[in-house]
Design an enzyme around this catalytic site. Sequence first.
Site, short mmCIF file in Angstrom:
data_model
loop_
_atom_site.label_atom_id
_atom_site.label_comp_id
_atom_site.label_asym_id
_atom_site.label_seq_id
_atom_site.Cartn_x
_atom_site.Cartn_y
_atom_site.Cartn_z
N GLU A 1 -52.80 -8.01 15.11
CA GLU A 1 -52.81 -8.79 14.40
C GLU A 1 -51.72 -9.02 13.23
O GLU A 1 -51.22 -10.03 12.87
CB GLU A 1 -54.08 -8.65 13.56
CG GLU A 1 -55.32 -8.64 14.22
CD GLU A 1 -55.81 -10.28 14.48
OE1 GLU A 1 -54.85 -10.77 15.21
OE2 GLU A 1 -56.72 -10.57 14.17
N THR B 1 -52.40 -19.49 11.56
CA THR B 1 -53.22 -18.34 10.49
C THR B 1 -52.35 -17.99 9.11
O THR B 1 -52.80 -17.93 8.11
CB THR B 1 -53.76 -17.28 11.18
OG1 THR B 1 -54.69 -17.50 12.10
CG2 THR B 1 -54.42 -16.26 10.31
N1 HSE Z 1 -59.92 -13.47 7.82
C1 HSE Z 1 -58.60 -13.97 8.21
C2 HSE Z 1 -58.33 -15.20 7.64
C3 HSE Z 1 -58.92 -14.34 9.61
O1 HSE Z 1 -59.23 -15.78 7.41
O2 HSE Z 1 -56.97 -15.47 7.41
C4 HSE Z 1 -58.07 -15.18 10.55
O3 HSE Z 1 -58.47 -15.35 11.88
#
Ligand code: HSE
Length: 300
Positions: free
Chosen positions: A130, A183
């Site tokens: 990640e 993201t």
């Molecule tokens: N918790 C993370 C976000 C998950 O919302 O940025 C990303 O998939």
Amino acid sequence: ETVRVFAPATVANVACGFDIFGFAVDQPGDEVVLTRRDEPGVTIVAILGDEGRLPREAARNTAGIAIQKYLEHIGRTDVGVDVILHKQMPLGSGLGSSAASAVAGVYAINELLGRPLSTIDLLPFAMEGERVACGSAHADNVGPSLLGGFVVVRSYNPLDVIRIDTPTGMHATLVHPDIEVNTKDARFILRNEVSLKNTIIQMGNVAGLIAGLMKPDYSLISRSLVDVIIEPVRAILIPQFDEVKQAALDNGALGCSISGSGPSMFALSANAEIAQQVGKAMQEAFLSVDITSELYVSEI
Ligand code: HSE
């Protein structure tokens, strides 16, 4: 010697639990095939289903880096593996695509070496995936993808991850509109400060959701599937957000919000029939502005 591992997509955040809640679904997901070879090192020999967009260099690939970090940790950098990654879900979808690849990779190498580590101990290596994918080693996708079910990340330092029971028959609807949200961008637009008022509301919902899932109490789950901190900021990245959410609620969903960092949206429902109906209504709301979507329904 070859090992083949599937890891599922996940819904992170689950409305109120930014970076701390996530659950796994049955499908879609990613598959990793590892083959042992004599020459040490990790080589991505093929990635299928990514339209050539993911890094082939192992250290920049979520599955590759997870395997490398694992081998370093257990002191087995003498091991060599060829990696084939079958991407079976869209990139930049908010369905935990980078997490599924990392989890499948690290689970596969652990199997190939005769399981020197327990499943839960694989989590930090998947989190490294990640980190290379979006700059933050969050565990709310890799946690549930690795462990299955609904997972709470109580703490990151030290890492403390807990599996929570969910009501029998509860189903998740996932709708992935054919647009992409990165993201990194979706994290960048968030504010760093949160008001005390919103913190109190959010904490109430976090506690309520867990209590509701464990009791189980559908009305409490429904009242708690509310996010006053992240969703209002990120909703602007998703065309028709309000309409899609309303369509889900009007058709009997317990709640509806953004899946991970979006653009996919999820809803939770008491049974499969409602979850299907909710999915149809959500897809129609996207289609009213010519956005096509894929629908996935699974028990959680
Ligand atoms: N918790 C993370 C976000 C998950 O919302 O940025 C990303 O998939």
